[in-house]
Design a protein around this motif. Structure first.
Motif, mmCIF file in Angstrom:
data_model
loop_
_atom_site.group_PDB
_atom_site.id
_atom_site.type_symbol
_atom_site.label_atom_id
_atom_site.label_comp_id
_atom_site.label_asym_id
_atom_site.label_seq_id
_atom_site.Cartn_x
_atom_site.Cartn_y
_atom_site.Cartn_z
ATOM 1 N N VAL A 3 -3.359 -32.100 77.360
ATOM 2 C CA VAL A 3 -3.904 -33.260 76.640
ATOM 3 C C VAL A 3 -4.707 -32.766 75.432
ATOM 4 N N SER A 4 -4.469 -33.401 74.301
ATOM 5 C CA SER A 4 -5.040 -32.928 73.037
ATOM 6 C C SER A 4 -6.009 -33.948 72.453
ATOM 7 N N VAL A 5 -6.736 -33.509 71.450
ATOM 8 C CA VAL A 5 -7.634 -34.452 70.772
ATOM 9 C C VAL A 5 -6.837 -35.554 70.084
ATOM 10 N N ASP A 6 -5.605 -35.259 69.679
ATOM 11 C CA ASP A 6 -4.758 -36.308 69.088
ATOM 12 C C ASP A 6 -4.328 -37.327 70.149
ATOM 13 N N ASP A 7 -4.038 -36.835 71.373
ATOM 14 C CA ASP A 7 -3.727 -37.768 72.463
ATOM 15 C C ASP A 7 -4.912 -38.691 72.720
ATOM 16 N N ILE A 8 -6.116 -38.119 72.708
ATOM 17 C CA ILE A 8 -7.315 -38.936 72.927
ATOM 18 C C ILE A 8 -7.431 -40.001 71.829
ATOM 19 N N ALA A 9 -7.222 -39.598 70.587
ATOM 20 C CA ALA A 9 -7.330 -40.545 69.477
ATOM 21 C C ALA A 9 -6.296 -41.654 69.584
ATOM 22 N N ALA A 10 -5.075 -41.293 70.027
ATOM 23 C CA ALA A 10 -3.978 -42.265 70.055
ATOM 24 C C ALA A 10 -4.034 -43.188 71.264
ATOM 25 N N ARG A 11 -4.597 -42.695 72.383
ATOM 26 C CA ARG A 11 -4.450 -43.437 73.633
ATOM 27 C C ARG A 11 -5.748 -43.953 74.252
ATOM 28 N N ALA A 12 -6.863 -43.315 73.994
ATOM 29 C CA ALA A 12 -8.095 -43.675 74.703
ATOM 30 C C ALA A 12 -8.510 -45.110 74.406
ATOM 31 N N VAL A 13 -8.828 -45.843 75.458
ATOM 32 C CA VAL A 13 -9.312 -47.220 75.319
ATOM 33 C C VAL A 13 -10.751 -47.235 75.836
ATOM 34 N N ILE A 14 -11.701 -47.189 74.906
ATOM 35 C CA ILE A 14 -13.133 -47.122 75.235
ATOM 36 C C ILE A 14 -13.824 -48.301 74.555
#
Length: 269
Positions: A257-268
């Protein structure tokens, strides 16, 4: 005053990079059902596990570890003594520690132990809604390790516990919730198959100890660990939504899991 940083997404990305660059040493006093999966999850995300869970070693090690997890899932006598040795030692050393009050409520050994540990001021408490209600002395627990209450029903209890401990409280569910007693953050990643993997929640507690080691704010650490873990679960579920293969895919996803995955997918929110 709220301690919530203005940009939790950026903070989560920075925390993930910090875990991977510093490989925090996480001491786990955890239950015998989940030891292997917990260690593998920590290794996959970039941290280093150490299962030092016996008296006369636990306190000493808590002073040199980067973070400590105390999980009450199978808290036999030696582990109970180790937990009560490690928590004050961690406090004295400034080591962040996480309390996972597994299955507390009506059970007569682990419940009073959880109250003692709560009063020692864990940096983060992680549990399901029934466990958090019980830890706040506002409920009688769930069905074993399963919650019988919703995350929203545990909001007031989570805020009470956060104010008692002075740290953050994370409530796991379909939508996860994290609070420091004032701010409330909700995270909506993850997959139902996580509940079919033994140790899915327990490993998240260990992840929180790793992220607390690199993040000075407890609420931010709990949010970052939850977001990384549940986004990895999203990625894993795309490869397999069956419990056995999902568990393997989750370990792979934690390593990828990458910082780009976090940017694209995280729902916060």
């Amino acid at each position: 005053m709220s301690r919530t940083p203005p940009n939790l997404l950026t903070a989560t990305q920075e925390a993930l990079e910090a875990v991977r660059s510093t490989s925090p040493l996480v001491q786990c006093i955890t239950n015998s059902v989940v030891v292997g999966f917990t260690a593998n999850a920590l290794l996959a995300v970039g941290a280093a596990p150490a299962m030092v869970d016996i008296p006369e070693e636990a306190g000493m090690f808590a002073g040199v570890a980067s973070g400590v997890l105390i999980n009450l899932g199978t808290c036999r006598e030696e582990q109970r003594a180790a937990a009560l040795e490690a928590a004050p030692a961690a406090n004295a050393a400034g080591t962040p520690w996480v309390l996972d009050p597994v299955a507390i409520g009506a059970l007569p050994v682990r419940t009073p132990l959880a109250y003692r540990l709560r009063d020692l001021g864990p940096s983060i408490v992680r549990g399901n809604a029934s466990e958090i209600l019980a830890l706040a002395e506002l409920g009688a627990g769930g069905r074993g390790v399963d919650s019988t209450s919703s995350v929203d029903e545990a909001l007031t209890a989570a805020q009470v516990v956060a104010r008692v401990t002075g740290g953050a409280v994370a409530v796991s569910g379909a939508t996860d919730m994290v609070t420091d007693g004032v701010s409330v953050v909700r995270l909506s990643n993850g997959h139902p198959v996580l509940t079919k993997v033994t140790g899915g929640g327990c490993a998240l507690g260990a992840m929180m100890a790793a992220f607390a080691a690199v993040t000075p704010d407890e609420l931010t650490a709990a949010v970052a660990a939850t977001s990384v873990y549940t986004v990895a679960a999203d990625l894993a579920a795309e490869r397999s939504a069956l419990p056995g293969s999902f568990a393997v895919a989750l370990l792979d996803a934690l390593s990828e899991v990458s910082v780009d995955d976090i940017a694209a997918r995280a729902v916060i929110a």
